[in-house]
Design a protein around this motif. Structure first.
Motif, PDB file in Angstrom:
ATOM      1  N   HIS A  16       0.234  -5.502   5.780  1.00 50.86           N
ATOM      2  CA  HIS A  16      -0.537  -4.321   5.369  1.00 50.86           C
ATOM      3  C   HIS A  16      -0.123  -3.864   3.969  1.00 50.86           C
ATOM      4  CE1 HIS A  16      -2.395  -0.366   5.496  1.00 50.86           C
ATOM      5  NE2 HIS A  16      -1.220   0.131   5.159  1.00 50.86           N
ATOM      6  N   ASP A  17       1.175  -3.768   3.734  1.00 49.84           N
ATOM      7  CA  ASP A  17       1.683  -3.296   2.444  1.00 49.84           C
ATOM      8  C   ASP A  17       1.298  -4.235   1.305  1.00 49.84           C
ATOM      9  OD1 ASP A  17       2.817  -1.172   3.809  1.00 49.84           O
ATOM     10  OD2 ASP A  17       4.847  -1.999   3.756  1.00 49.84           O
ATOM     11  N   ARG A  19      -1.238  -6.350   1.260  1.00 51.43           N
ATOM     12  CA  ARG A  19      -2.687  -6.251   1.061  1.00 51.43           C
ATOM     13  C   ARG A  19      -3.025  -5.023   0.219  1.00 51.43           C
ATOM     14  NH1 ARG A  19      -4.596  -7.221   7.289  1.00 51.43           N
ATOM     15  NH2 ARG A  19      -4.599  -9.511   7.266  1.00 51.43           N
ATOM     16  N   ARG A  20      -2.386  -3.907   0.510  1.00 54.25           N
ATOM     17  CA  ARG A  20      -2.641  -2.670  -0.223  1.00 54.25           C
ATOM     18  C   ARG A  20      -2.272  -2.832  -1.694  1.00 54.25           C
ATOM     19  NH1 ARG A  20       0.862   1.462  -1.012  1.00 54.25           N
ATOM     20  NH2 ARG A  20       2.221   0.682   0.607  1.00 54.25           N
ATOM     21  N   ARG A  21      -1.126  -3.428  -1.960  1.00 52.53           N
ATOM     22  CA  ARG A  21      -0.693  -3.639  -3.351  1.00 52.53           C
ATOM     23  C   ARG A  21      -1.633  -4.604  -4.081  1.00 52.53           C
ATOM     24  NH1 ARG A  21       4.171  -4.419  -0.492  1.00 52.53           N
ATOM     25  NH2 ARG A  21       5.439  -2.549  -0.513  1.00 52.53           N
ATOM     26  N   ALA A  23      -4.778  -5.293  -3.421  1.00 53.10           N
ATOM     27  CA  ALA A  23      -6.070  -4.640  -3.654  1.00 53.10           C
ATOM     28  C   ALA A  23      -5.975  -3.658  -4.821  1.00 53.10           C
ATOM     29  CB  ALA A  23      -6.552  -3.943  -2.383  1.00 53.10           C
ATOM     30  N   TRP A  24      -4.869  -2.946  -4.912  1.00 56.02           N
ATOM     31  CA  TRP A  24      -4.669  -2.003  -6.019  1.00 56.02           C
ATOM     32  C   TRP A  24      -4.732  -2.738  -7.357  1.00 56.02           C
ATOM     33  CZ3 TRP A  24      -1.218  -1.391 -10.013  1.00 56.02           C
ATOM     34  CH2 TRP A  24      -1.190  -0.147 -10.637  1.00 56.02           C
ATOM     35  N   GLU A  38     -10.467  -4.984  -1.326  1.00 59.35           N
ATOM     36  CA  GLU A  38      -9.932  -5.091   0.035  1.00 59.35           C
ATOM     37  C   GLU A  38     -10.305  -6.423   0.677  1.00 59.35           C
ATOM     38  OE1 GLU A  38     -10.959  -1.531   2.188  1.00 59.35           O
ATOM     39  OE2 GLU A  38     -10.115  -0.292   0.586  1.00 59.35           O
ATOM     40  N   ALA A  41      -8.104  -9.042  -0.792  1.00 56.96           N
ATOM     41  CA  ALA A  41      -6.744  -8.918  -0.249  1.00 56.96           C
ATOM     42  C   ALA A  41      -6.660  -9.507   1.159  1.00 56.96           C
ATOM     43  CB  ALA A  41      -6.316  -7.451  -0.239  1.00 56.96           C
ATOM     44  N   LEU A  93       3.711   2.537  -5.457  1.00 60.64           N
ATOM     45  CA  LEU A  93       2.955   2.306  -4.230  1.00 60.64           C
ATOM     46  C   LEU A  93       3.885   2.169  -3.021  1.00 60.64           C
ATOM     47  CD1 LEU A  93       0.319  -0.250  -5.522  1.00 60.64           C
ATOM     48  CD2 LEU A  93      -0.057   2.169  -5.005  1.00 60.64           C
TER      49      LEU A  93
END
Length: 94
Positions: A16-17, A19-21, A23-24, A38, A41, A93
């Motif tokens: 999850h982490d 993917r979030r980074r 996508a950012w 997203e 990612a 992040l």
């Protein structure tokens, strides 16, 4: 096969982490909108079953590196040395 020695919850949180980074970075530097970033990612970091060979190998480099490769290509660090290290916004992040 690497022994990551983490629980399923830890693996899912790491996934999850990252993917979030990723996508950012794809939004900030790659020009993608949130939906596109997203989706990209999710493709970069698919869920792998606990018995998958090399599960989690993608974590050997952080999302910054993988996103830079996607955006600028191999050896991005030679053409864009300013992107070798992620900026403070990315590090925040965490």
């Amino acid at each position: 096969m690497a022994d990551w020695d983490w629980s399923e919850d830890q693996y899912v949180q790491c996934l999850h982490d990252e993917r979030r980074r990723f996508a950012w970075v794809m939004r900030r530097y790659g020009g993608l909108d949130a939906t596109q970033a997203e989706a990209t990612a999710l493709r970069q970091y698919p869920f792998q079953a606990s018995d998958a060979p090399y599960r989690g190998l993608v974590f050997h480099d952080d999302a910054w590196h993988w996103a830079m490769l996607r955006i600028y290509g191999e050896r991005y660090w030679t053409q864009h040395p300013e992107l070798v290290e992620p900026p403070a916004d990315y590090r925040a992040l965490d």
